[in-house]
Write a protein that holds these residues in place. Structure first.
Motif, PDB file in Angstrom:
ATOM      1  N   GLU A 264      -0.902 -12.088  -8.294  1.00 26.75           N
ATOM      2  CA  GLU A 264      -1.149 -11.994  -6.848  1.00 26.75           C
ATOM      3  C   GLU A 264      -0.538 -13.146  -6.083  1.00 26.75           C
ATOM      4  OE1 GLU A 264      -5.175 -11.322  -5.770  1.00 26.75           O
ATOM      5  OE2 GLU A 264      -5.021  -9.217  -6.361  1.00 26.75           O
TER       6      GLU A 264
ATOM      7  N   HIS B  39       0.357   0.405  -1.412  1.00 25.75           N
ATOM      8  CA  HIS B  39      -0.585   0.077  -2.484  1.00 25.75           C
ATOM      9  C   HIS B  39      -2.047   0.312  -2.092  1.00 25.75           C
ATOM     10  CE1 HIS B  39       2.700  -1.528  -4.785  1.00 25.75           C
ATOM     11  NE2 HIS B  39       2.969  -2.468  -3.905  1.00 25.75           N
ATOM     12  N   ARG B  40      -2.248   1.003  -0.964  1.00 26.43           N
ATOM     13  CA  ARG B  40      -3.596   1.160  -0.407  1.00 26.43           C
ATOM     14  C   ARG B  40      -4.616   1.678  -1.422  1.00 26.43           C
ATOM     15  NH1 ARG B  40      -5.212   0.935   4.923  1.00 26.43           N
ATOM     16  NH2 ARG B  40      -3.051   0.775   5.630  1.00 26.43           N
ATOM     17  N   GLU B  41      -4.209   2.573  -2.301  1.00 28.64           N
ATOM     18  CA  GLU B  41      -5.162   3.172  -3.243  1.00 28.64           C
ATOM     19  C   GLU B  41      -5.309   2.359  -4.532  1.00 28.64           C
ATOM     20  OE1 GLU B  41      -6.865   5.535  -2.022  1.00 28.64           O
ATOM     21  OE2 GLU B  41      -5.554   5.714  -0.267  1.00 28.64           O
ATOM     22  N   ARG B  42      -4.555   1.304  -4.661  1.00 29.53           N
ATOM     23  CA  ARG B  42      -4.600   0.532  -5.919  1.00 29.53           C
ATOM     24  C   ARG B  42      -5.829  -0.373  -5.937  1.00 29.53           C
ATOM     25  NH1 ARG B  42       0.935   0.302  -7.520  1.00 29.53           N
ATOM     26  NH2 ARG B  42       0.342  -0.762  -9.434  1.00 29.53           N
TER      27      ARG B  42
ATOM     28  N   THR C 271       7.386  -9.172 -11.403  1.00 32.71           N
ATOM     29  CA  THR C 271       6.215  -9.262 -10.517  1.00 32.71           C
ATOM     30  C   THR C 271       5.187 -10.260 -11.035  1.00 32.71           C
ATOM     31  OG1 THR C 271       6.553  -6.937  -9.929  1.00 32.71           O
ATOM     32  CG2 THR C 271       4.403  -7.892  -9.410  1.00 32.71           C
TER      33      THR C 271
ATOM     34  N   TYR D 205       1.745  -3.752   2.961  1.00 34.59           N
ATOM     35  CA  TYR D 205       1.542  -3.311   1.584  1.00 34.59           C
ATOM     36  C   TYR D 205       0.826  -1.954   1.540  1.00 34.59           C
ATOM     37  CZ  TYR D 205       3.283  -7.599  -0.600  1.00 34.59           C
ATOM     38  OH  TYR D 205       4.087  -8.621  -1.060  1.00 34.59           O
TER      39      TYR D 205
ATOM     40  N   PHE E   8      -5.762  -3.752  -4.055  1.00 38.45           N
ATOM     41  CA  PHE E   8      -5.319  -3.782  -2.654  1.00 38.45           C
ATOM     42  C   PHE E   8      -6.094  -4.795  -1.801  1.00 38.45           C
ATOM     43  CE2 PHE E   8      -5.361  -2.007   1.736  1.00 38.45           C
ATOM     44  CZ  PHE E   8      -4.013  -2.143   2.009  1.00 38.45           C
TER      45      PHE E   8
ATOM     46  N   HIS F 129       7.932 -12.366  -1.989  1.00 37.18           N
ATOM     47  CA  HIS F 129       8.133 -10.916  -1.912  1.00 37.18           C
ATOM     48  C   HIS F 129       9.626 -10.649  -1.830  1.00 37.18           C
ATOM     49  CE1 HIS F 129       8.209  -6.839  -0.270  1.00 37.18           C
ATOM     50  NE2 HIS F 129       9.018  -7.305   0.668  1.00 37.18           N
TER      51      HIS F 129
END
Ligand code: ATP
Ligand code: MG
Length: 139
Positions: free
Chosen positions: A112, A54-57, A93, A51, A60, A117
């Protein structure tokens, strides 16, 4: 690169809730053929890589925590136009917004813990399949 392959995971929440069999049956019912299946558990590093986009979300860290909370089922699926067909089939989603009868509506409990996926492009389907299954040209 095949346009007929997608990659899916049954996420830890759905596995823990005992929904593996029902979800796999539902996938088959949608006309998707299983090309490869594997049960495994993601390490923190693997989940962060998977994932990585999406590191900056803000979500995360909790996404990684939830994806590593227990075993998952990884699978490669085949159907004409598989990536789009599968994303349509699993629903939005957020399970609350997902179409009635879709996998996420039936088995997701939160954004979540949304049951499954599905790859978002042919290129990512190939990358994700190769992440979990060895043979580069198997699919
Ligand atoms: P996936 O990649 O898991 O198939 P998706 O493509 O529908 O899902 P993405 O935008 O790629 O959605 O988000 C990846 C995952 O991150 C989602 O499946 C969801 O579990 C989680 N996620 C996405 N948006 C949020 C959010 N706003 N809050 C919490 N979790 C989120
Ligand atoms: Mg995605």
């Amino acid at each position: 690169m095949s346009r007929n392959i997608t990659f899916t995971m049954i996420k830890p929440g759905a596995v823990a809730a005992g929904h593996i069999g029902a979800i796999m049956a539902k996938i088959a019912e949608g006309g998707f053929r299983f090309k490869a299946v594997r049960m495994t558990r993601l390490s923190k590093e693997q989940a962060e890589t998977f994932y990585g986009i999406h590191r900056e979300r803000p979500f995360f860290n909790s996404l990684v925590a939830s994806m590593t909370s227990g075993p998952i089922i990884a699978a490669v699926l085949e159907k004409e136009n598989a990536v789009l067909a599968y994303r349509d089939y699993i629903g939005a989603t957020n399970p609350a917004d997902a179409r009635e009868g879709s996998i996420r509506k039936l088995y997701g409990t939160s954004i979540e813990s949304n049951a499954v996926h599905g790859s978002d492009s042919d290129e990512n389907a190939q990358i994700e399949a190769n992440f979990f299954f060895n043979s580069m040209d198997q699919f």
